[in-house]
Scaffold this active site. Structure first.
Site, PDB file in Angstrom:
ATOM      1  N   GLU A  16       0.800  -1.534   0.123  1.00 32.49           N
ATOM      2  CA  GLU A  16      -0.010   0.021   0.080  1.00 32.49           C
ATOM      3  C   GLU A  16       0.886   1.403  -0.016  1.00 32.49           C
ATOM      4  OE1 GLU A  16      -3.448   0.594   2.900  1.00 32.49           O
ATOM      5  OE2 GLU A  16      -3.605  -1.502   2.740  1.00 32.49           O
ATOM      6  N   ASP A  67      -2.450  -3.957   3.462  1.00 29.84           N
ATOM      7  CA  ASP A  67      -2.198  -4.265   4.885  1.00 29.84           C
ATOM      8  C   ASP A  67      -3.310  -5.246   5.404  1.00 29.84           C
ATOM      9  OD1 ASP A  67      -0.794  -1.867   5.310  1.00 29.84           O
ATOM     10  OD2 ASP A  67      -2.143  -0.550   5.995  1.00 29.84           O
ATOM     11  N   ASP A  87      -5.738  -6.016   7.013  1.00 29.40           N
ATOM     12  CA  ASP A  87      -7.217  -5.509   7.276  1.00 29.40           C
ATOM     13  C   ASP A  87      -8.272  -5.636   6.388  1.00 29.40           C
ATOM     14  OD1 ASP A  87      -6.647  -3.182   6.336  1.00 29.40           O
ATOM     15  OD2 ASP A  87      -6.276  -1.966   8.174  1.00 29.40           O
ATOM     16  N   TYR A  90       1.601  -4.513  13.411  1.00 25.52           N
ATOM     17  CA  TYR A  90       0.705  -3.565  12.685  1.00 25.52           C
ATOM     18  C   TYR A  90      -0.253  -2.885  13.952  1.00 25.52           C
ATOM     19  CZ  TYR A  90      -3.144  -2.528   9.648  1.00 25.52           C
ATOM     20  OH  TYR A  90      -3.955  -1.999   8.504  1.00 25.52           O
ATOM     21  N   ARG A 114      -3.143  -1.173  13.739  1.00 24.87           N
ATOM     22  CA  ARG A 114      -4.526  -1.045  13.959  1.00 24.87           C
ATOM     23  C   ARG A 114      -5.227  -2.452  14.411  1.00 24.87           C
ATOM     24  NH1 ARG A 114      -3.237   1.789   9.292  1.00 24.87           N
ATOM     25  NH2 ARG A 114      -3.478   3.920   9.575  1.00 24.87           N
ATOM     26  N   GLU A 152      -9.771  -3.155   5.134  1.00 32.40           N
ATOM     27  CA  GLU A 152      -9.424  -2.028   3.957  1.00 32.40           C
ATOM     28  C   GLU A 152      -8.483  -2.639   3.076  1.00 32.40           C
ATOM     29  OE1 GLU A 152     -11.148   1.268   2.914  1.00 32.40           O
ATOM     30  OE2 GLU A 152     -11.670   0.344   4.979  1.00 32.40           O
ATOM     31  N   HIS A 182      -5.857  -9.156  14.616  1.00 30.62           N
ATOM     32  CA  HIS A 182      -4.263  -9.044  14.686  1.00 30.62           C
ATOM     33  C   HIS A 182      -3.863  -9.077  16.025  1.00 30.62           C
ATOM     34  CE1 HIS A 182      -5.012  -7.314  10.799  1.00 30.62           C
ATOM     35  NE2 HIS A 182      -5.815  -6.363  11.281  1.00 30.62           N
TER      36      HIS A 182
END
Length: 516
Positions: A9, A82, A84, A300, A302, A86, A347
């Site tokens: 990303e 990433d 997740d 990570y 988030r 998104e 995560h």
């Protein structure tokens, strides 16, 4: 030789990952999303099974052209966005935008940007998880549904350019409700009464707090009550009724989640939520460390989970045993963190990617802000893997006539996790030699009273940290949205910050009232 293309990303990761993978791999960045629903319309058809309409994001044409050129040369394509929802959606959009349907395409994810994690992820490629993609699309549509349907109402009633949203309007409502509570608050008067006593054989006097009568706790709500109690106590003699000695354990804190990291960085480092996320992103994506090249220093950023991998637990136990001693290692029974219903646990908790890389080792390679946040994350994680602190406690009840006073003290007998970490708002434990020395035979003499008038306090104004805590407790927003929510409210001028406190503006109140 086979040519592999890895798409990530963020451009900051390109250099870090390229170094781990060597010359058979080309690494490029998508710079976030490449496609989205058009801004000028709802972007999906509610009458036709919510069919979305996607267009290339303005300014992404050149980037996509460069990616398509590399795709033609590549035998295998790894989508490493990433880990997740998104990120999953970005990978899916890339397959569409780059026409990858006929290519060998693999989805890989890693929780930390270290050589081991990246290499390991290449051994376990998978397909794109369409459930995650659909979850992201559904959320995007919900945002549009709420925002695009309600915002025009605000344009008509207040002014153009305002916005309402699925999460931001709820956050604004919470802030407005608190402001209303503060302005409607009527303080109540109350009093406290302490007595200062001499203890035979002790140099320092002892201060005991008024508790009530022998029948139970009593509050002193006005001056008349206070005066009558003090009058009754004028010639009273003070005796120790009971002394209890005990032990209290203070458990190690859990490692950081996104929201606890944001709250603690706000209290301990005075970082705004936005700054915390920006600096954490840099630590995650990779920093040039002297002697080691570019490495991702933390996992990570988030996450709402406090889970820690077995490998990281073992590494922390080794480090603690070697540097602090075996007695500081966490007991096995302590190790499990509790999981509540809203936690998605996708995560691990936020932790250093290598515990042996201490803050002092990397200090020279980091900016001041990076160093301070890394140190906070490192210390919090180490503390979470250490044993509890133990306090020796003494509590005494002292009788005078029909009234009872209490005194308590505690002192640390084993510091445990506090050797490396204490929280920013930690209450200082009070220790009083006079209390610890009390027995039921102690002789007490009255020295003075210390009476004080107090007024009850209203709830405090929200700070960024306390707002994040409230949103999390109420299950509003996700770890990745706490920072954008606050940024949006500030940008729209619905709220302002003075010092740490958040205040709602007149515009914010108007918008909230219309929304209600």
């Amino acid at each position: 030789m086979a040519k592999n293309l890895v798409i990530v990303e963020s451009p900051a990761k390109v250099k870090t990952i390229k170094k781990f993978l060597g010359k058979n791999y080309e690494v490029m960045a998508s710079n976030g999303h490449v496609r989205d629903m058009p801004k000028s319309q709802m972007g999906f058809d509610p009458d036709n099974d919510f069919e979305p309409k996607y267009i290339t994001i303005r300014g992404k044409g050149e980037l996509l052209a460069a990616l398509r050129k590399e795709v033609k040369k590549a035998d295998k394509i790894y989508l490493a966005t990433d880990p997740d929802r998104e990120g999953e959606a970005i990978s899916w959009h890339l397959t569409k935008a780059l026409n990858l349907e006929d290519k060998k395409v693999y989805r890989i994810t890693f929780n930390e940007i270290t050589k081991k994690a990246v290499k390991e992820s290449l051994k376990h490629p998978r397909e794109i998880n369409m459930n995650l993609v659909d979850a992201q699309q559904a959320r995007r549509m919900l945002d549009r549904m709420v925002g695009y349907e309600i915002s025009p109402l605000l344009w008509a009633k207040v002014k153009r350019g305002l916005s309402a949203g699925r999460v931001q309007s709820v956050a604004l409502r919470i802030i407005c409700d608190r402001e209303e509570e503060i302005s409607n608050f009527i303080p109540k008067e109350c009093y406290t009464l302490d007595v200062v006593l001499g203890v035979k054989g002790e140099r320092k006097p002892l201060t005991a707090k008024f508790y009530g009568t022998k029948d139970g706790k009593t509050d002193i709500s006005d001056k008349e009550t206070l005066d009558s109690i003090m009058k009754e106590l004028e010639n009273a003699s003070y005796q120790v009724i009971s002394v209890k000695n005990g032990q209290r354990e203070k458990k190690a804190p859990l490692p950081f989640t996104t929201s606890t990291m944001q709250q603690e960085a706000s209290k301990a480092l005075n970082f705004s939520i936005q700054k915390t996320m920006r600096v954490a992103q840099q630590l995650y994506e990779g920093v040039d460390v002297k002697g080691a090249g570019t490495v991702g220093l933390i996992t990570y950023l988030r996450t709402d989970s406090v889970r820690v991998s077995d490998e990281a637990q073992a590494a922390a136990a080794d480090f603690i045993g070697t540097h602090y001693g075996q007695q500081y290692q966490k007991k096995a029974a302590q190790a499990a963190g509790k999981k509540t219903g809203r936690i998605q646990d996708a995560h691990e908790a936020i932790r250093p990617s290598d515990v042996n890389r201490t803050p002092s080792d990397v200090k020279d390679s980091l900016t001041r802000d990076q160093y301070r946040l890394y140190q906070l994350i490192w210390k919090r994680f180490m503390a979470s893997q250490m044993s509890s602190a133990v306090y020796e406690t003494t509590s005494a009840r002292i009788g005078a006539g029909n009234y009872v006073f209490t005194a308590a003290a505690s002192k640390i007998s084993f510091d445990g996790f506090m050797l490396v970490y204490t929280e920013a708002e930690e209450e200082k434990e009070e220790s009083s030699a006079a209390v610890s020395a009390l027995t039921e035979d102690s002789t007490l003499t009255w020295k003075s009273f210390d009476e004080k008038q107090h007024f009850t306090q209203s709830a405090p104004h929200f700070t960024e940290a306390s707002l994040v805590r409230t949103l999390e407790e109420l299950g509003i927003g996700r770890p990745s949205t706490y920072s954008p929510i606050i940024t949006t409210l500030l940008k729209r001028r619905y709220i302002v910050k003075e010092g740490r406190n958040i205040f709602v503006t007149e515009l914010g109140e108007v918008v909230n009232n219309i929304m209600k």
